[in-house]
Motif scaffolding. Structure first.
Motif, PDB file in Angstrom:
ATOM      1  N   ASN A  18       0.899  -1.374  -0.053  1.00  0.00           N
ATOM      2  CA  ASN A  18      -0.268   0.060  -0.103  1.00  0.00           C
ATOM      3  C   ASN A  18       0.734   1.292  -0.025  1.00  0.00           C
ATOM      4  OD1 ASN A  18      -2.606  -1.039   0.015  1.00  0.00           O
ATOM      5  ND2 ASN A  18      -3.286   0.678   1.441  1.00  0.00           N
ATOM      6  N   ALA A  19       1.870   1.034   0.817  1.00  0.00           N
ATOM      7  CA  ALA A  19       2.870   2.417   0.592  1.00  0.00           C
ATOM      8  C   ALA A  19       3.311   2.635  -0.715  1.00  0.00           C
ATOM      9  CB  ALA A  19       3.821   2.099   1.763  1.00  0.00           C
ATOM     10  N   SER A  20       3.914   1.651  -0.896  1.00  0.00           N
ATOM     11  CA  SER A  20       4.341   1.703  -2.597  1.00  0.00           C
ATOM     12  C   SER A  20       3.406   2.263  -3.538  1.00  0.00           C
ATOM     13  CB  SER A  20       4.814   0.444  -3.016  1.00  0.00           C
ATOM     14  OG  SER A  20       5.779  -0.235  -2.153  1.00  0.00           O
ATOM     15  N   VAL A  21       2.086   1.895  -3.664  1.00  0.00           N
ATOM     16  CA  VAL A  21       1.012   2.400  -4.226  1.00  0.00           C
ATOM     17  C   VAL A  21       0.896   3.727  -4.177  1.00  0.00           C
ATOM     18  CG1 VAL A  21      -1.290   2.196  -5.164  1.00  0.00           C
ATOM     19  CG2 VAL A  21       0.081  -0.050  -4.846  1.00  0.00           C
ATOM     20  N   ILE A  22       0.619   4.106  -2.968  1.00  0.00           N
ATOM     21  CA  ILE A  22       0.454   5.582  -2.738  1.00  0.00           C
ATOM     22  C   ILE A  22       1.653   6.564  -3.173  1.00  0.00           C
ATOM     23  CG2 ILE A  22       0.056   7.122  -0.717  1.00  0.00           C
ATOM     24  CD1 ILE A  22      -2.402   5.548  -1.467  1.00  0.00           C
ATOM     25  N   THR A  23       2.988   5.956  -2.629  1.00  0.00           N
ATOM     26  CA  THR A  23       4.043   6.976  -2.864  1.00  0.00           C
ATOM     27  C   THR A  23       4.396   7.120  -4.335  1.00  0.00           C
ATOM     28  OG1 THR A  23       5.032   5.950  -0.620  1.00  0.00           O
ATOM     29  CG2 THR A  23       6.327   7.089  -2.492  1.00  0.00           C
ATOM     30  N   LEU A  24       4.269   5.984  -5.130  1.00  0.00           N
ATOM     31  CA  LEU A  24       4.766   6.137  -6.526  1.00  0.00           C
ATOM     32  C   LEU A  24       3.639   6.695  -7.154  1.00  0.00           C
ATOM     33  CD1 LEU A  24       6.027   2.386  -6.970  1.00  0.00           C
ATOM     34  CD2 LEU A  24       7.168   4.413  -6.630  1.00  0.00           C
ATOM     35  N   VAL A  52      -9.264  -8.058   8.409  1.00  0.00           N
ATOM     36  CA  VAL A  52      -8.807  -7.202   9.508  1.00  0.00           C
ATOM     37  C   VAL A  52      -7.283  -7.049   9.259  1.00  0.00           C
ATOM     38  CG1 VAL A  52      -8.349  -7.041  12.105  1.00  0.00           C
ATOM     39  CG2 VAL A  52     -10.476  -7.901  11.132  1.00  0.00           C
ATOM     40  N   LEU A  53      -6.565  -8.134   9.027  1.00  0.00           N
ATOM     41  CA  LEU A  53      -5.150  -7.993   8.845  1.00  0.00           C
ATOM     42  C   LEU A  53      -4.925  -7.068   7.338  1.00  0.00           C
ATOM     43  CD1 LEU A  53      -4.062 -11.686   9.157  1.00  0.00           C
ATOM     44  CD2 LEU A  53      -3.518  -9.756  10.549  1.00  0.00           C
ATOM     45  N   ALA A  54      -5.722  -7.524   6.338  1.00  0.00           N
ATOM     46  CA  ALA A  54      -5.227  -6.717   4.965  1.00  0.00           C
ATOM     47  C   ALA A  54      -5.646  -5.038   5.373  1.00  0.00           C
ATOM     48  CB  ALA A  54      -5.977  -7.388   4.071  1.00  0.00           C
ATOM     49  N   SER A  55      -6.914  -4.918   5.822  1.00  0.00           N
ATOM     50  CA  SER A  55      -7.289  -3.849   5.923  1.00  0.00           C
ATOM     51  C   SER A  55      -6.504  -2.786   6.794  1.00  0.00           C
ATOM     52  CB  SER A  55      -8.957  -3.564   6.462  1.00  0.00           C
ATOM     53  OG  SER A  55      -9.648  -4.248   5.702  1.00  0.00           O
ATOM     54  N   LEU A  56      -6.250  -3.565   8.127  1.00  0.00           N
ATOM     55  CA  LEU A  56      -5.146  -2.970   8.967  1.00  0.00           C
ATOM     56  C   LEU A  56      -3.707  -2.345   8.409  1.00  0.00           C
ATOM     57  CD1 LEU A  56      -5.110  -1.521  11.855  1.00  0.00           C
ATOM     58  CD2 LEU A  56      -4.078  -3.686  12.824  1.00  0.00           C
ATOM     59  N   GLY A  57      -3.263  -3.286   7.780  1.00  0.00           N
ATOM     60  CA  GLY A  57      -1.952  -3.331   6.977  1.00  0.00           C
ATOM     61  C   GLY A  57      -2.169  -2.082   5.957  1.00  0.00           C
ATOM     62  N   GLY A  58      -3.371  -2.067   5.129  1.00  0.00           N
ATOM     63  CA  GLY A  58      -3.651  -0.956   4.159  1.00  0.00           C
ATOM     64  C   GLY A  58      -3.577   0.242   4.676  1.00  0.00           C
ATOM     65  N   ALA A  59      -4.384   0.251   5.976  1.00  0.00           N
ATOM     66  CA  ALA A  59      -4.289   1.621   6.530  1.00  0.00           C
ATOM     67  C   ALA A  59      -3.088   1.947   7.038  1.00  0.00           C
ATOM     68  CB  ALA A  59      -5.266   1.708   7.859  1.00  0.00           C
ATOM     69  N   ILE A  60      -2.244   1.235   7.687  1.00  0.00           N
ATOM     70  CA  ILE A  60      -0.897   1.732   7.873  1.00  0.00           C
ATOM     71  C   ILE A  60       0.146   2.126   6.656  1.00  0.00           C
ATOM     72  CG2 ILE A  60       1.187   0.861   9.349  1.00  0.00           C
ATOM     73  CD1 ILE A  60      -0.342  -0.828  10.821  1.00  0.00           C
ATOM     74  N   GLY A  61       0.034   1.077   5.751  1.00  0.00           N
ATOM     75  CA  GLY A  61       0.767   1.671   4.727  1.00  0.00           C
ATOM     76  C   GLY A  61       0.224   2.817   3.897  1.00  0.00           C
ATOM     77  N   VAL A 120      -6.796   7.256  -2.630  1.00  0.00           N
ATOM     78  CA  VAL A 120      -6.437   6.577  -1.565  1.00  0.00           C
ATOM     79  C   VAL A 120      -7.517   5.483  -0.915  1.00  0.00           C
ATOM     80  CG1 VAL A 120      -6.158   7.037   0.985  1.00  0.00           C
ATOM     81  CG2 VAL A 120      -5.116   8.625  -0.748  1.00  0.00           C
ATOM     82  N   LEU A 121      -8.728   6.027  -1.174  1.00  0.00           N
ATOM     83  CA  LEU A 121     -10.158   4.921  -0.576  1.00  0.00           C
ATOM     84  C   LEU A 121      -9.915   3.670  -1.500  1.00  0.00           C
ATOM     85  CD1 LEU A 121     -12.511   7.646  -0.396  1.00  0.00           C
ATOM     86  CD2 LEU A 121     -11.403   6.479   1.583  1.00  0.00           C
ATOM     87  N   MET A 122      -9.532   4.123  -2.940  1.00  0.00           N
ATOM     88  CA  MET A 122      -9.272   2.763  -3.924  1.00  0.00           C
ATOM     89  C   MET A 122      -8.343   1.833  -3.264  1.00  0.00           C
ATOM     90  SD  MET A 122      -8.823   2.760  -8.035  1.00  0.00           S
ATOM     91  CE  MET A 122      -7.207   3.154  -7.674  1.00  0.00           C
ATOM     92  N   THR A 123      -7.217   2.523  -2.888  1.00  0.00           N
ATOM     93  CA  THR A 123      -6.038   1.526  -2.460  1.00  0.00           C
ATOM     94  C   THR A 123      -6.384   0.770  -1.094  1.00  0.00           C
ATOM     95  OG1 THR A 123      -4.653   3.171  -3.521  1.00  0.00           O
ATOM     96  CG2 THR A 123      -3.635   1.561  -2.225  1.00  0.00           C
ATOM     97  N   VAL A 124      -6.991   1.490  -0.201  1.00  0.00           N
ATOM     98  CA  VAL A 124      -7.230   0.652   1.014  1.00  0.00           C
ATOM     99  C   VAL A 124      -8.440  -0.155   0.823  1.00  0.00           C
ATOM    100  CG1 VAL A 124      -8.434   1.155   3.306  1.00  0.00           C
ATOM    101  CG2 VAL A 124      -6.896   2.886   2.520  1.00  0.00           C
ATOM    102  N   GLY A 125      -9.271   0.075  -0.135  1.00  0.00           N
ATOM    103  CA  GLY A 125     -10.412  -0.916  -0.505  1.00  0.00           C
ATOM    104  C   GLY A 125      -9.704  -2.209  -1.311  1.00  0.00           C
ATOM    105  N   LEU A 126      -8.780  -1.800  -1.885  1.00  0.00           N
ATOM    106  CA  LEU A 126      -8.124  -3.120  -2.758  1.00  0.00           C
ATOM    107  C   LEU A 126      -7.371  -3.873  -1.928  1.00  0.00           C
ATOM    108  CD1 LEU A 126      -7.249  -4.298  -5.412  1.00  0.00           C
ATOM    109  CD2 LEU A 126      -5.230  -2.513  -5.657  1.00  0.00           C
ATOM    110  N   SER A 127      -6.781  -3.237  -0.818  1.00  0.00           N
ATOM    111  CA  SER A 127      -6.051  -4.184   0.369  1.00  0.00           C
ATOM    112  C   SER A 127      -6.880  -4.976   0.871  1.00  0.00           C
ATOM    113  CB  SER A 127      -5.332  -3.168   1.133  1.00  0.00           C
ATOM    114  OG  SER A 127      -6.122  -2.257   1.898  1.00  0.00           O
ATOM    115  N   GLY A 128      -8.141  -4.503   1.332  1.00  0.00           N
ATOM    116  CA  GLY A 128      -9.132  -5.051   1.970  1.00  0.00           C
ATOM    117  C   GLY A 128      -9.644  -6.241   1.100  1.00  0.00           C
TER     118      GLY A 128
END
Length: 409
Positions: free
Chosen positions: A36-42, A340-349, A375-383
């Motif tokens: 998630n951090a990579s997607v947002i940053t790039l 939960v793991l994916a969404s929480l990780g997505g939020a942190i990322g 941002v919302l799309m990326t978090v939703g994608l991680s979930g």
């Protein structure tokens, strides 16, 4: 008859399980966090690069055209432009094209300039007084090149602020002698800061009369025609740009006796913006795809850890089923854990990515930014990835036979 477990109870059990295995949960989230951090940053950096390029191009003016020598084949192959434009072409455009307001011919080369003991390499531009309004440049100190300077081919120069700071760190540079090649010039002005255009820093340039450029620096004989590097053309207004482009093209075809395969090109700001948009858009898409691969790897990591978890929790699953839990309850619990793991990780990322973007925007010229929808799309994608890759472990857990599972007690 067994009853279906309430959803909130399922969520509570999933969260309890994840808290019990904190280290494993954190390690499982690492892949999603990085993805998630990579997607947002790039994506943010890609959009910043596009914004910077568009900002620089906007400095050219919406109604400015550039006539450059060379045909399409030479530009595609990266061959140096043949000198097909001459000063008479610029004069003809100014006199015969009704949609044109001003014309600024230019000859450019790179040479070493020296003032006292200090020297620097600078782009030397031979120009006319029309350069200043056409290109929307300003003078901060002294004056600019005027018509008398061009007519008399005077050895006068106007330099950019960065070059002025290099040559004279303290005090005024106006009025001081400047050496270009083997010629001595007098600095009559300093330009106002302009920044980069087309990736070239305009604040380190030197401007001299075009006649002086030809007779003193290039050594050309003006009687045989003055070859130009390019011609800047200002249309009457933004709505006249297309008409000016069409008229200039037809005029130069007539002057150059061309039936096809133009030996010049007319480019507008919109053309440049379109090219930049295509390039940076493709770059941003590629960067997002790289970040997406990281997310995919993070999803695979969740699936692997959850499969291991199913194997380790066989007794727990068997006991729950023996006490009346349904297969759907077990399936739901494992899916909730993955989500939960994916969404929480997505939020942190996402938070890490936004922090990186803010840092890039603060420390570099790139106006890195990202839209809320992305941002919302990326978090939703991680979930979604968590749910998708959690299906296999959840189904395996749900299908466990309680009798077989309890034998391992």
């Amino acid at each position: 008859m067994s009853r279906r477990m309430p959803p909130m109870e399922t969520v509570g059990m999933a969260l309890t399980t994840l808290r019990t295995n904190r280290l494993r949960s954190l390690l499982t989230m690492v892949g999603i966090v990085i993805g998630n951090a990579s997607v947002i940053t790039l994506v943010g950096v890609g959009r910043g690069a596009q914004g910077l390029a568009e900002e620089q191009l906007s400095n050219l003016g919406a109604n400015v055209l550039f006539v450059v020598p060379g045909n399409n084949d030479t530009r595609r192959r990266g061959v140096a432009f043949p000198r097909t434009l001459v000063l008479e072409d610029a004069e003809a455009i100014a006199e015969q094209v009704p949609s044109v307001k001003r014309v600024a011919p230019q000859i450019s080369s790179s040479q070493v300039v020296q003032l006292g003991a200090r020297s620097s390499t600078s782009s030397i531009s031979g120009i006319t007084p029309e350069f200043l309004p056409v290109r929307s440049f300003e003078v901060s100190k002294g004056r600019f090149i005027n018509a008398e300077d061009v007519k008399a081919a005077r050895n006068v120069a106007v330099i950019g602020p960065d070059l002025a700071a290099k040559l004279v760190p303290t005090g005024s540079v106006v009025g001081q002698p400047l050496r270009i090649g083997n010629q001595s010039f007098q600095v009559v002005g300093v330009m106002a800061p302009k920044g980069a255009v087309f990736g070239s820093n305009q604040d380190g340039n030197t401007y001299i009369p075009i006649s002086t450029m030809v007779t003193r620096l290039t050594g050309r004989d003006p009687t045989y025609g003055i070859s130009l590097s390019f011609i800047s053309v200002e249309a009457n207004d933004e709505s006249s740009t297309s008409a000016a482009k069409f008229q200039i093209t037809n005029l130069l075809r007539q002057r150059h006796d061309i039936l096809r395969d133009d030996d010049f090109a007319v480019r507008s700001q919109k053309d440049a913006l379109s090219i930049v948009g295509t390039i940076t858009g493709g770059l941003t898409l590629m960067l997002a795809a790289i970040g997406g691969i990281s997310l995919l790897v993070g999803g695979i990591g969740i699936m692997n850890i959850m499969l291991v978890s199913v194997s380790e929790r066989t007794q727990e699953i068997g006991l729950r089923k023996a006490l009346g839990a349904r297969s759907g309850d077990v399936l739901q619990q494992f899916l909730v854990e993955s989500l939960v793991l994916a969404s929480l990780g997505g939020a942190i990322g996402t938070a890490a990515g936004l922090g990186t973007i803010a840092l890039v925007a603060t420390l570099t010229p790139l106006p890195a930014s990202i839209g809320t929808s992305t941002v919302l799309m990326t978090v939703g994608l991680s979930g979604s990835i968590g749910l998708f890759f959690g299906v296999v472990p959840a189904r395996r857990a749900a299908k466990l036979d309680p009798i077989v599972a309890l034998r391992s007690l």
